[in-house]
Design a protein around this motif. Structure first.
Motif, mmCIF file in Angstrom:
data_model
loop_
_atom_site.group_PDB
_atom_site.id
_atom_site.type_symbol
_atom_site.label_atom_id
_atom_site.label_comp_id
_atom_site.label_asym_id
_atom_site.label_seq_id
_atom_site.Cartn_x
_atom_site.Cartn_y
_atom_site.Cartn_z
ATOM 1 N N THR A 41 0.837 -1.195 0.000
ATOM 2 C CA THR A 41 0.000 0.000 0.000
ATOM 3 C C THR A 41 0.867 1.237 0.000
ATOM 4 O OG1 THR A 41 -1.681 -1.175 1.237
ATOM 5 C CG2 THR A 41 -1.833 1.236 1.181
ATOM 6 N N ALA A 42 0.692 2.078 -1.020
ATOM 7 C CA ALA A 42 1.449 3.318 -1.104
ATOM 8 C C ALA A 42 0.775 4.370 -0.244
ATOM 9 C CB ALA A 42 1.523 3.782 -2.552
ATOM 10 N N SER A 43 0.936 4.268 1.041
ATOM 11 C CA SER A 43 0.252 5.155 1.979
ATOM 12 C C SER A 43 1.218 6.098 2.647
ATOM 13 C CB SER A 43 -0.470 4.314 3.031
ATOM 14 O OG SER A 43 0.463 3.486 3.705
ATOM 15 N N ALA A 44 2.249 6.509 1.922
ATOM 16 C CA ALA A 44 3.263 7.374 2.518
ATOM 17 C C ALA A 44 2.745 8.788 2.653
ATOM 18 C CB ALA A 44 4.524 7.330 1.677
ATOM 19 N N THR A 45 3.653 9.701 2.952
ATOM 20 C CA THR A 45 3.234 11.018 3.396
ATOM 21 C C THR A 45 3.396 12.149 2.394
ATOM 22 O OG1 THR A 45 5.458 11.335 4.292
ATOM 23 C CG2 THR A 45 3.775 10.423 5.756
ATOM 24 N N PRO A 46 3.646 11.920 1.095
ATOM 25 C CA PRO A 46 3.845 13.050 0.196
ATOM 26 C C PRO A 46 2.643 13.980 0.191
ATOM 27 C CG PRO A 46 4.485 10.994 -0.845
ATOM 28 C CD PRO A 46 3.787 10.646 0.422
ATOM 29 N N PRO A 47 2.870 15.287 0.129
ATOM 30 C CA PRO A 47 1.778 16.250 0.232
ATOM 31 C C PRO A 47 1.039 16.423 -1.077
ATOM 32 C CG PRO A 47 3.863 17.390 0.011
ATOM 33 C CD PRO A 47 4.184 15.935 0.073
ATOM 34 N N ALA A 52 -8.427 7.533 -4.697
ATOM 35 C CA ALA A 52 -8.715 6.124 -4.471
ATOM 36 C C ALA A 52 -8.229 5.309 -5.658
ATOM 37 C CB ALA A 52 -10.218 5.926 -4.275
ATOM 38 N N ALA A 53 -7.819 4.107 -5.389
ATOM 39 C CA ALA A 53 -7.316 3.244 -6.447
ATOM 40 C C ALA A 53 -8.424 2.938 -7.442
ATOM 41 C CB ALA A 53 -6.774 1.950 -5.850
ATOM 42 N N ALA A 54 -8.099 3.045 -8.722
ATOM 43 C CA ALA A 54 -9.078 2.759 -9.761
ATOM 44 C C ALA A 54 -9.165 1.263 -9.990
ATOM 45 C CB ALA A 54 -8.687 3.468 -11.057
ATOM 46 N N LYS A 55 -10.298 0.815 -10.475
ATOM 47 C CA LYS A 55 -10.497 -0.605 -10.694
ATOM 48 C C LYS A 55 -9.813 -1.029 -11.994
ATOM 49 C CE LYS A 55 -14.956 -0.757 -8.302
ATOM 50 N NZ LYS A 55 -16.378 -1.081 -8.429
ATOM 51 N N ASP A 56 -9.267 -2.268 -11.972
ATOM 52 C CA ASP A 56 -8.689 -2.894 -13.153
ATOM 53 C C ASP A 56 -7.535 -2.084 -13.729
ATOM 54 O OD1 ASP A 56 -10.647 -4.832 -12.893
ATOM 55 O OD2 ASP A 56 -12.054 -3.717 -14.150
ATOM 56 N N THR A 57 -6.762 -1.439 -12.890
ATOM 57 C CA THR A 57 -5.599 -0.691 -13.371
ATOM 58 C C THR A 57 -4.320 -1.235 -12.759
ATOM 59 O OG1 THR A 57 -5.948 0.952 -11.631
ATOM 60 C CG2 THR A 57 -6.873 1.431 -13.805
ATOM 61 N N MET A 58 -4.365 -2.395 -12.121
ATOM 62 C CA MET A 58 -3.176 -3.059 -11.594
ATOM 63 C C MET A 58 -2.438 -2.180 -10.595
ATOM 64 S SD MET A 58 -1.858 -4.602 -15.245
ATOM 65 C CE MET A 58 -0.588 -5.635 -14.508
ATOM 66 N N GLY A 59 -3.183 -1.427 -9.816
ATOM 67 C CA GLY A 59 -2.563 -0.596 -8.804
ATOM 68 C C GLY A 59 -1.971 0.694 -9.333
ATOM 69 N N ALA A 250 -1.180 10.062 -4.355
ATOM 70 C CA ALA A 250 -0.355 9.639 -3.226
ATOM 71 C C ALA A 250 -0.856 8.355 -2.587
ATOM 72 C CB ALA A 250 -0.302 10.745 -2.171
ATOM 73 N N GLN A 251 -2.083 7.978 -2.823
ATOM 74 C CA GLN A 251 -2.643 6.789 -2.187
ATOM 75 C C GLN A 251 -3.159 5.845 -3.264
ATOM 76 O OE1 GLN A 251 -5.519 8.027 0.692
ATOM 77 N NE2 GLN A 251 -3.996 8.715 2.171
ATOM 78 N N LEU A 252 -2.336 4.896 -3.615
ATOM 79 C CA LEU A 252 -2.699 3.857 -4.569
ATOM 80 C C LEU A 252 -2.434 2.509 -3.909
ATOM 81 C CD1 LEU A 252 -1.213 5.195 -7.934
ATOM 82 C CD2 LEU A 252 -3.620 4.935 -7.373
ATOM 83 N N THR A 253 -3.433 1.693 -3.812
ATOM 84 C CA THR A 253 -3.278 0.380 -3.201
ATOM 85 C C THR A 253 -2.896 -0.639 -4.265
ATOM 86 O OG1 THR A 253 -4.910 0.910 -1.505
ATOM 87 C CG2 THR A 253 -4.398 -1.416 -1.857
ATOM 88 N N THR A 254 -1.739 -1.241 -4.095
ATOM 89 C CA THR A 254 -1.296 -2.263 -5.030
ATOM 90 C C THR A 254 -1.951 -3.580 -4.676
ATOM 91 O OG1 THR A 254 0.839 -1.154 -5.222
ATOM 92 C CG2 THR A 254 0.706 -3.416 -6.023
#
Length: 447
Positions: A41-47, A52-59, A250-254
């Motif tokens: 999960t790319a849940s780091a702190t960049p400003p 939200a992660a899009a569907k069917d885009t492989m993260g 900044a928030q993309l769930t792999t």
């Protein structure tokens, strides 16, 4: 109660796990059993504003979001301007170099017929309109060259889109790697902190030497240093990503890695070859060079110029209406230009062949890499689980007063090293999947 038998067994377990982990990387990847995939999960702190992660885009960002990111990239804007320029040049070929050339002359002539006739001054003028005309066949050659030039511009635009997409994948994967490394070191800090508490308890009970506490603190300090360094590298990678693609979410769930990668047959790979941007650009470049060579060959024979001329002299006493024809005699410059274009067409044909070979090779390598990277990640996970199991056993034994701290730290170090390898393998596997999907036009299709 003696701890020697358990210590010996644990040493054997550590060596067995290490050998198992190393042999997994040497053996063929296809022999491994699928491991339970994990998610990053790319849940780091960049400003940056989260998305939200899009569907069917492989993260990864979806096609519309990516279109917005690339549309603002200077390289893409430059390519759009280049495409417009090529289209204008194509229209210029269709129009041809010939223009209407009007000319007007006016003068006053003074003359005297003989000594008895007084000197007379009369006005005279001349007007003409001329234009070059294309010889038969040149218009068709120019039209074909213009079509090939426009097609080449479109192919290069798609090529630029693919290159920017690959750049985005590379930068994002670099950031994910550093984020994974940072997470592994942070987990190591937590585990060593807990282990440090166990050492302190044993020391209070007189069951641990002072050297154990020093050794424990040294390992903990090293882990904190590595975690801090990884965090700095992660921030640098994020800065690079945002500099190239401002607004990257900044928030993309792999999601979990797939068990297998899509595999194409030889016929499907050959069909895909003709649709890759690099191969298409090389093909249209060769076609355009050939069309331009044919146009230049026809231009070795100069076009004639025809016109009409109207004149009046001697005070309207003389009037003239004439048709004019001029035809330049082609020189060495035209012939040499045509020879140069023919050589360029031959060079473009050879480059097309070279690019097609490279793209064909790259397609096979990408497909194989996408498959192998999954197997390598699964093997890395298996080795990690084994080493972590050994480390946990040593931790429990040490908490019960069995074993030496050096053995515990050694097991934790091996498990941590394997965790770093596994985190790297996971990102490598995802990057291979992304590149393979991009090459198959299954990800971020060009507009």
């Amino acid at each position: 109660m003696s701890s020697m038998p358990s210590v010996a067994l644990l040493r054997v377990a550590v060596l067995s796990a290490c050998l198992s982990g190393l042999s997994g990387w040497v053996l063929a990847a296809g022999t491994a059993e699928p491991a339970t995939p994990s998610s990053t999960t790319a849940s780091a702190t960049p400003p940056v504003a989260p998305m939200a992660a899009a569907k069917d885009t492989m993260g990864l960002p979806d096609a519309e979001w990516m279109r917005q990111l690339i549309s603002r990239h200077p390289a893409w804007l430059a390519q759009l301007a280049q495409t417009r320029s090529e289209r204008h040049l194509a229209e210029q070929k269709r129009a041809g170099p010939h223009e209407w050339t009007p000319s007007v002359q006016y003068g006053r002539r003074t003359y005297e017929a003989d000594a008895a006739t007084p000197r007379t001054t009369q006005a005279e003028w001349e007007a003409s309109l001329e234009r070059g005309i294309r010889l038969p066949g040149k218009s068709q050659a120019a039209e074909f060259a213009a079509q090939r030039q426009g097609a080449l511009a479109e192919a290069r635009q798609q090529q630029a889109w693919r290159q920017l997409s690959q750049q985005a994948i590379t930068l994002y994967a670099d950031w994910l790697r550093e984020q994974g490394q940072e997470q592994v070191w942070q987990d190591q800090v937590k585990l060593l902190t807990q282990q440090s508490e166990a050492v302190n308890r044993r020391q209070k009970l007189g069951d641990a030497a002072q050297i154990d506490s020093i050794q424990m603190q040294a390992s903990l300090t090293q882990a904190r240093l590595q975690a801090q360094a990884a965090a700095q590298r992660r921030q640098e990678r994020w800065t690079s990503l945002q500099a190239s693609f401002p607004g990257w979410p900044a928030q993309l769930t792999t999601p979990a890695l797939p068990d297998a990668s899509p595999t194409l047959s030889t016929e499907q790979l050959q069909a895909l070859l003709g649709h890759t941007p690099d191969a298409r650009a090389a093909l249209f470049e060769a076609d355009f060079a050939q069309a331009q060579a044919e146009l230049d060959r026809r231009d070795t024979t100069a076009d004639p110029t025809v016109g009409v001329k109207v004149a009046q002299a001697r005070g309207s006493a003389e009037k003239m209406l004439a048709l004019t024809l001029s035809w330049p005699i082609g020189g060495a410059a035209r012939s040499l230009g045509a020879q140069s274009s023919a050589a360029l067409a031959e060079a473009a044909a050879q480059r097309r062949e070279d690019v097609q070979r490279q793209v064909s090779r790259d397609l096979s390598l990408l497909q194989q890499e996408a498959q192998d990277s999954l197997s390598q990640w699964q093997l890395a996970q298996q080795a990690l689980q084994q080493l972590q199991s050994v480390a946990r056993s040593l931790d429990k034994g040490f908490a019960l007063g069995e074993g030496a701290l050096s053995e515990v730290l050694q097991a934790r170090r091996l498990a941590n090293e394997q965790a770093l390898v596994a985190a790297q393998a996971e990102v490598d596997a995802w990057q291979a999947q992304w590149r393979w999907a991009l090459q198959r036009s299954a990800l971020w299709p060009a507009p």
